[in-house]
Design a protein around this motif. Structure first.
Motif, PDB file in Angstrom:
ATOM      1  N   ALA A 144       0.800  -1.217   0.000  1.00 51.45           N
ATOM      2  CA  ALA A 144       0.000   0.000   0.000  1.00 51.45           C
ATOM      3  C   ALA A 144       0.839   1.276   0.000  1.00 51.45           C
ATOM      4  N   VAL A 145       1.977   1.288   0.693  1.00 51.56           N
ATOM      5  CA  VAL A 145       2.682   2.552   0.885  1.00 51.56           C
ATOM      6  C   VAL A 145       4.093   2.610   0.299  1.00 51.56           C
ATOM      7  N   ALA A 146       4.720   1.500   0.030  1.00 49.59           N
ATOM      8  CA  ALA A 146       6.104   1.531  -0.444  1.00 49.59           C
ATOM      9  C   ALA A 146       6.134   1.507  -1.973  1.00 49.59           C
ATOM     10  N   PRO A 147       6.831   2.458  -2.568  1.00 47.36           N
ATOM     11  CA  PRO A 147       6.900   2.472  -4.029  1.00 47.36           C
ATOM     12  C   PRO A 147       7.706   1.307  -4.605  1.00 47.36           C
ATOM     13  N   GLY A 148       8.584   0.697  -3.814  1.00 48.71           N
ATOM     14  CA  GLY A 148       9.404  -0.403  -4.311  1.00 48.71           C
ATOM     15  C   GLY A 148       8.853  -1.783  -4.026  1.00 48.71           C
ATOM     16  N   ALA A 149       7.649  -1.870  -3.482  1.00 49.36           N
ATOM     17  CA  ALA A 149       7.075  -3.179  -3.157  1.00 49.36           C
ATOM     18  C   ALA A 149       6.776  -3.929  -4.452  1.00 49.36           C
ATOM     19  N   GLY A 150       6.900  -5.228  -4.366  1.00 48.76           N
ATOM     20  CA  GLY A 150       6.712  -5.980  -5.596  1.00 48.76           C
ATOM     21  C   GLY A 150       6.232  -7.390  -5.402  1.00 48.76           C
ATOM     22  N   VAL A 151       6.948  -8.312  -6.017  1.00 53.56           N
ATOM     23  CA  VAL A 151       6.512  -9.695  -6.137  1.00 53.56           C
ATOM     24  C   VAL A 151       6.445 -10.400  -4.784  1.00 53.56           C
TER      25      VAL A 151
END
Length: 75
Positions: A21-28
């Motif tokens: 929800a909040v981290a731009p680098g979140a991913g797989v």
């Protein structure tokens, strides 16, 4: 499963959900954790066979049960 394991797994799921929800680098990895936890919540872990269920309606009798018909007397 013990309560400690439940707390740890719940914390890991929340970590993944918040990161998505909040981290731009979140991913797989975070997506897999969240999707896996959500998928586990859909498992029917509290199901019992129809023969063992209290108040189970026999096959083919759902319509009569919905209407409130008792014993096949026609209503």
């Amino acid at each position: 499963m013990g309560w400690i394991a439940r707390v740890v797994l719940g914390a890991v799921w929340w970590w993944g959900a918040v990161r998505l929800a909040v981290a731009p680098g979140a991913g797989v990895v975070e997506g897999a954790v969240v999707a896996g936890g959500w998928g586990l919540s859909l498992l029917p872990v509290h199901c019992v066979p129809r023969a063992g269920a209290v108040g189970a309606v026999a096959v083919g009798r759902w319509r009569e049960a919905w209407r409130g018909v008792r014993g096949g007397d026609g209503g």
